[in-house]
Design a protein around this motif. Structure first.
Motif, PDB file in Angstrom:
ATOM      1  N   GLY A   1       0.816  -1.210   0.000  1.00  0.00           N
ATOM      2  CA  GLY A   1       0.000   0.000   0.000  1.00  0.00           C
ATOM      3  C   GLY A   1       0.848   1.257   0.000  1.00  0.00           C
ATOM      4  N   GLY A   2       1.948   1.220   0.738  1.00  0.00           N
ATOM      5  CA  GLY A   2       2.857   2.367   0.767  1.00  0.00           C
ATOM      6  C   GLY A   2       3.499   2.629  -0.579  1.00  0.00           C
ATOM      7  N   VAL A   3       3.863   1.560  -1.286  1.00  0.00           N
ATOM      8  CA  VAL A   3       4.429   1.712  -2.626  1.00  0.00           C
ATOM      9  C   VAL A   3       3.413   2.366  -3.553  1.00  0.00           C
ATOM     10  CG1 VAL A   3       5.231   0.453  -4.668  1.00  0.00           C
ATOM     11  CG2 VAL A   3       6.044  -0.209  -2.400  1.00  0.00           C
TER      12      VAL A   3
ATOM     13  N   ARG B   1       3.628   6.224  -5.320  1.00  0.00           N
ATOM     14  CA  ARG B   1       3.501   6.435  -6.760  1.00  0.00           C
ATOM     15  C   ARG B   1       2.272   7.271  -7.107  1.00  0.00           C
ATOM     16  NH1 ARG B   1       2.489   2.159  -9.855  1.00  0.00           N
ATOM     17  NH2 ARG B   1       3.426   3.255 -11.622  1.00  0.00           N
ATOM     18  N   GLY B   2       1.592   7.781  -6.086  1.00  0.00           N
ATOM     19  CA  GLY B   2       0.415   8.589  -6.322  1.00  0.00           C
ATOM     20  C   GLY B   2      -0.790   7.793  -6.755  1.00  0.00           C
ATOM     21  N   ARG B   3      -0.824   6.515  -6.391  1.00  0.00           N
ATOM     22  CA  ARG B   3      -1.924   5.645  -6.785  1.00  0.00           C
ATOM     23  C   ARG B   3      -2.688   5.178  -5.559  1.00  0.00           C
ATOM     24  NH1 ARG B   3      -2.133   3.936 -12.025  1.00  0.00           N
ATOM     25  NH2 ARG B   3      -4.256   3.544 -11.349  1.00  0.00           N
ATOM     26  N   GLY B   4      -3.472   6.080  -5.010  1.00  0.00           N
ATOM     27  CA  GLY B   4      -4.289   5.734  -3.863  1.00  0.00           C
ATOM     28  C   GLY B   4      -5.301   4.656  -4.180  1.00  0.00           C
ATOM     29  N   ASP B   5      -5.779   4.629  -5.437  1.00  0.00           N
ATOM     30  CA  ASP B   5      -6.731   3.598  -5.837  1.00  0.00           C
ATOM     31  C   ASP B   5      -6.119   2.217  -5.764  1.00  0.00           C
ATOM     32  OD1 ASP B   5      -5.035   4.464  -7.907  1.00  0.00           O
ATOM     33  OD2 ASP B   5      -6.341   3.580  -9.420  1.00  0.00           O
ATOM     34  N   ARG B   6      -4.830   2.117  -6.113  1.00  0.00           N
ATOM     35  CA  ARG B   6      -4.153   0.831  -6.044  1.00  0.00           C
ATOM     36  C   ARG B   6      -3.922   0.415  -4.589  1.00  0.00           C
ATOM     37  NH1 ARG B   6      -1.798  -0.499 -11.091  1.00  0.00           N
ATOM     38  NH2 ARG B   6      -3.400   0.149 -12.595  1.00  0.00           N
ATOM     39  N   ALA B   7      -3.680   1.377  -3.717  1.00  0.00           N
ATOM     40  CA  ALA B   7      -3.520   1.057  -2.295  1.00  0.00           C
ATOM     41  C   ALA B   7      -4.803   0.461  -1.738  1.00  0.00           C
ATOM     42  CB  ALA B   7      -3.128   2.311  -1.513  1.00  0.00           C
ATOM     43  N   VAL B   8      -5.934   1.052  -2.110  1.00  0.00           N
ATOM     44  CA  VAL B   8      -7.226   0.513  -1.684  1.00  0.00           C
ATOM     45  C   VAL B   8      -7.440  -0.877  -2.279  1.00  0.00           C
ATOM     46  CG1 VAL B   8      -9.721   0.826  -1.815  1.00  0.00           C
ATOM     47  CG2 VAL B   8      -8.238   2.791  -1.378  1.00  0.00           C
ATOM     48  N   ALA B   9      -7.032  -1.047  -3.537  1.00  0.00           N
ATOM     49  CA  ALA B   9      -7.201  -2.340  -4.199  1.00  0.00           C
ATOM     50  C   ALA B   9      -6.405  -3.433  -3.504  1.00  0.00           C
ATOM     51  CB  ALA B   9      -6.777  -2.233  -5.666  1.00  0.00           C
ATOM     52  N   VAL B  10      -5.213  -3.096  -3.012  1.00  0.00           N
ATOM     53  CA  VAL B  10      -4.382  -4.081  -2.303  1.00  0.00           C
ATOM     54  C   VAL B  10      -5.134  -4.622  -1.089  1.00  0.00           C
ATOM     55  CG1 VAL B  10      -2.324  -4.352  -0.874  1.00  0.00           C
ATOM     56  CG2 VAL B  10      -2.153  -3.214  -3.085  1.00  0.00           C
ATOM     57  N   VAL B  11      -5.663  -3.720  -0.280  1.00  0.00           N
ATOM     58  CA  VAL B  11      -6.380  -4.124   0.928  1.00  0.00           C
ATOM     59  C   VAL B  11      -7.630  -4.915   0.564  1.00  0.00           C
ATOM     60  CG1 VAL B  11      -7.544  -3.316   3.011  1.00  0.00           C
ATOM     61  CG2 VAL B  11      -5.481  -2.146   2.204  1.00  0.00           C
TER      62      VAL B  11
ATOM     63  N   LEU C   1       0.028  -5.296  -9.187  1.00  0.00           N
ATOM     64  CA  LEU C   1      -0.815  -4.112  -9.351  1.00  0.00           C
ATOM     65  C   LEU C   1      -0.097  -2.815  -8.993  1.00  0.00           C
ATOM     66  CD1 LEU C   1      -4.273  -5.298  -7.915  1.00  0.00           C
ATOM     67  CD2 LEU C   1      -3.655  -4.942 -10.312  1.00  0.00           C
ATOM     68  N   VAL C   2       0.825  -2.860  -8.021  1.00  0.00           N
ATOM     69  CA  VAL C   2       1.385  -1.609  -7.510  1.00  0.00           C
ATOM     70  C   VAL C   2       2.705  -1.214  -8.165  1.00  0.00           C
ATOM     71  CG1 VAL C   2       0.258  -1.962  -5.278  1.00  0.00           C
ATOM     72  CG2 VAL C   2       2.639  -2.687  -5.580  1.00  0.00           C
ATOM     73  N   VAL C   3       3.417  -2.162  -8.776  1.00  0.00           N
ATOM     74  CA  VAL C   3       4.715  -1.804  -9.360  1.00  0.00           C
ATOM     75  C   VAL C   3       4.509  -1.102 -10.693  1.00  0.00           C
ATOM     76  CG1 VAL C   3       5.887  -3.723  -8.219  1.00  0.00           C
ATOM     77  CG2 VAL C   3       4.969  -4.043 -10.521  1.00  0.00           C
ATOM     78  N   PRO C   4       5.511  -0.351 -11.171  1.00  0.00           N
ATOM     79  CA  PRO C   4       5.404   0.278 -12.493  1.00  0.00           C
ATOM     80  C   PRO C   4       5.213  -0.764 -13.591  1.00  0.00           C
ATOM     81  CG  PRO C   4       7.218   1.221 -11.243  1.00  0.00           C
ATOM     82  CD  PRO C   4       6.736   0.042 -10.457  1.00  0.00           C
ATOM     83  N   ARG C   5       4.640  -0.328 -14.693  1.00  0.00           N
ATOM     84  CA  ARG C   5       4.313  -1.238 -15.790  1.00  0.00           C
ATOM     85  C   ARG C   5       5.528  -2.024 -16.265  1.00  0.00           C
ATOM     86  NH1 ARG C   5       0.037  -1.546 -19.202  1.00  0.00           N
ATOM     87  NH2 ARG C   5      -0.837   0.323 -18.228  1.00  0.00           N
ATOM     88  N   ALA C   6       6.686  -1.383 -16.325  1.00  0.00           N
ATOM     89  CA  ALA C   6       7.882  -2.052 -16.833  1.00  0.00           C
ATOM     90  C   ALA C   6       8.323  -3.213 -15.951  1.00  0.00           C
ATOM     91  CB  ALA C   6       9.022  -1.039 -16.970  1.00  0.00           C
ATOM     92  N   LEU C   7       7.977  -3.159 -14.660  1.00  0.00           N
ATOM     93  CA  LEU C   7       8.395  -4.204 -13.729  1.00  0.00           C
ATOM     94  C   LEU C   7       7.357  -5.300 -13.540  1.00  0.00           C
ATOM     95  CD1 LEU C   7      10.046  -2.040 -10.911  1.00  0.00           C
ATOM     96  CD2 LEU C   7      11.171  -3.266 -12.772  1.00  0.00           C
ATOM     97  N   ARG C   8       6.205  -5.159 -14.151  1.00  0.00           N
ATOM     98  CA  ARG C   8       5.134  -6.129 -13.912  1.00  0.00           C
ATOM     99  C   ARG C   8       5.454  -7.548 -14.379  1.00  0.00           C
ATOM    100  NH1 ARG C   8      -0.004  -2.174 -15.351  1.00  0.00           N
ATOM    101  NH2 ARG C   8       0.356  -0.750 -13.590  1.00  0.00           N
ATOM    102  N   PRO C   9       6.112  -7.740 -15.540  1.00  0.00           N
ATOM    103  CA  PRO C   9       6.465  -9.127 -15.902  1.00  0.00           C
ATOM    104  C   PRO C   9       7.357  -9.797 -14.861  1.00  0.00           C
ATOM    105  CG  PRO C   9       6.631  -7.694 -17.807  1.00  0.00           C
ATOM    106  CD  PRO C   9       6.436  -6.795 -16.619  1.00  0.00           C
TER     107      PRO C   9
END
Length: 219
Positions: free
Chosen positions: A92-94, A98-108, A153-161
């Motif tokens: 959630g902190g990550v 990254r300015g993605r509060g929606d992703r932090a909520v999604a993690v929980v 979900l929380v990492v940058p697109r380039a690191l997702r694979p």
């Protein structure tokens, strides 16, 4: 006739992302359907069906017979409430960094939601002709798999694979550990993956339907 060079153009960054959004929603729906089918199929084929149940039990006996019960238990000891809570806070902190509060909520929502579904299924389903409590789906595998999806979900697109590869590896280790330790049958592990897939679809679909979530694809 207007020359092509003088024709008005629309900046690419201002173009609507409707096709991408539509594909994302379709993918989320498919994840829900696939996840539900996986859970139902695991229960019907490996629990309700006598032949499938016998095969599932035989696979468990084989797994426990390899002599790695101690190693399996040590792996499972790492999947506890403190460890999971810390992982959720970090992920959630990550997302927030990254300015993605929606992703932090999604993690929980993903981790808690998947675990709630797993525990409800485990309490509500029964094993016919058996005095044992139902063990489908695996709660440990649900936790590890949902954390793995949250990482993607929380990492940058380039690191997702790379994140997806790591998540699959760790989830696989957790699944094997539950079997060699004698805690869960293969069907329990597969059903847990189905729960996580369905919950991921629900969470991402809910996020996609929220207003004001248009963001550049590079994020």
């Amino acid at each position: 006739m207007i020359p092509l060079a003088a024709a008005p153009t629309v900046p690419l960054l201002d173009a609507p992302h409707r096709p991408t959004t539509s594909r994302g929603r379709v993918g989320s729906v498919l994840a829900v359907l696939l996840g539900v089918a996986t859970v139902v199929g695991s229960y019907v084929l490996a629990v309700l069906d006598p032949a499938g149940r016998a095969l599932d039990d035989a696979a468990l006996e084989t797994a426990t017979g390899v002599g790695l019960r101690g190693e399996g238990l040590r792996v499972l000891e790492l999947v506890g409430v403190p460890t999971v809570a810390l992982a959720v806070l970090v992920l959630g902190g990550v997302a927030l960094a990254r300015g993605r509060g929606d992703r932090a909520v999604a993690v929980v929502a993903l981790v808690l939601g998947a675990q709630v579904v797993t525990q409800l299924l485990k309490a509500g389903l029964v094993r016919p002709d058996s005095a044992e409590d139902n063990s489908l789906p695996s709660g440990h595998v649900t936790l590890v798999a949902s954390l793995g999806v949250a990482l993607v979900l929380v990492v940058p697109r380039a690191l997702r694979p790379l994140a997806a590869l790591a998540a699959a590896a760790v989830t696989g280790i957790a699944g094997v550990a539950t079997m060699v330790a004698g805690w869960h049958r293969p069907s329990d592990v597969v059903a847990a993956l189905g729960v996580v897939a369905a919950t991921t679809g629900v969470v991402t679909l809910a996020g996609a339907l929220l207003p004001g979530r248009r963001r550049p694809r590079s994020r």
